[in-house]
Design a protein around this motif. Sequence first.
Motif, PDB file in Angstrom:
ATOM      1  N   ALA A 160       0.848  -1.192   0.000  1.00 41.29           N
ATOM      2  CA  ALA A 160       0.000   0.000   0.000  1.00 41.29           C
ATOM      3  C   ALA A 160       0.886   1.245   0.000  1.00 41.29           C
ATOM      4  CB  ALA A 160      -0.901  -0.005   1.225  1.00 41.29           C
ATOM      5  N   GLU A 161       0.547   2.188  -0.860  1.00 40.09           N
ATOM      6  CA  GLU A 161       1.355   3.397  -1.029  1.00 40.09           C
ATOM      7  C   GLU A 161       0.483   4.629  -0.846  1.00 40.09           C
ATOM      8  OE1 GLU A 161       4.278   4.444  -4.603  1.00 40.09           O
ATOM      9  OE2 GLU A 161       2.190   4.865  -5.131  1.00 40.09           O
ATOM     10  N   LEU A 162       0.972   5.597  -0.113  1.00 37.73           N
ATOM     11  CA  LEU A 162       0.286   6.874   0.073  1.00 37.73           C
ATOM     12  C   LEU A 162       1.210   8.001  -0.363  1.00 37.73           C
ATOM     13  CD1 LEU A 162      -1.845   8.093   3.066  1.00 37.73           C
ATOM     14  CD2 LEU A 162       0.020   9.507   2.237  1.00 37.73           C
ATOM     15  N   ILE A 163       0.698   8.899  -1.223  1.00 37.73           N
ATOM     16  CA  ILE A 163       1.465  10.056  -1.687  1.00 37.73           C
ATOM     17  C   ILE A 163       0.615  11.314  -1.511  1.00 37.73           C
ATOM     18  CG2 ILE A 163       2.466  11.199  -3.706  1.00 37.73           C
ATOM     19  CD1 ILE A 163       3.245   8.456  -4.770  1.00 37.73           C
ATOM     20  N   ASP A 164       1.217  12.337  -0.917  1.00 41.37           N
ATOM     21  CA  ASP A 164       0.599  13.656  -0.767  1.00 41.37           C
ATOM     22  C   ASP A 164       1.463  14.700  -1.452  1.00 41.37           C
ATOM     23  OD1 ASP A 164      -1.683  13.196   0.809  1.00 41.37           O
ATOM     24  OD2 ASP A 164      -0.543  13.244   2.671  1.00 41.37           O
TER      25      ASP A 164
END
Length: 202
Positions: free
Chosen positions: A34-38
Amino acid sequence: MSLPKPETSRKLLHTRSIRVQAYERSDGLMDLEAELIDYKGYDFHRIDGMVNKAGDHVHDMTLRVTIDAEYTIVDAQASYAAAPYDASCMAITPAYRDMVGMNLLKNFRRQVKERFGRTAGCTHMTELSQVLPTAAVQANAGARRNRAGQSNADKRPFQLDGCHALSTDGPIVLKYYPRWYAGRQEGEQGEAAAAASPDMSS
């Protein structure tokens, strides 16, 4: 169906993207990454005085868990490519190995919040973990059906009554899972309407 075009002019402030990829492993286990980018739609000054350009990642983190056939986590790894406080944020990554032993389908979200709440974890990494249970079920659904074949024909599909579309009194269940349909059939609806109507013959 896409959203209607906004009627008022606007500018981009912030973008968050979350992506989960599932991998079937040769040892019979499954990896979920799982990857989160802001990132922002404008330049801004960081607390250290550096300028964060529009589009530069503020958060870029990945969480990988390895699960067995029962959805129990047997390995967990966290990593950062970008974080607002750099090394101070990244220092928490070893803590997420404590997810090992948790089961994605048994109070997982509650356990994660209890274990990694506040200063015991990273707000965004913990938030990212919350998408894992449904992603795992979705990833495993087709494979599970293929393995089961007709052996579980008498078992009620787990997804029924899990969402609006799969309500057991709705048209989707009537069409694709008629055995488990719990609504009224057309004849029953007609009988119910007749019973509710006043008797005009007397």
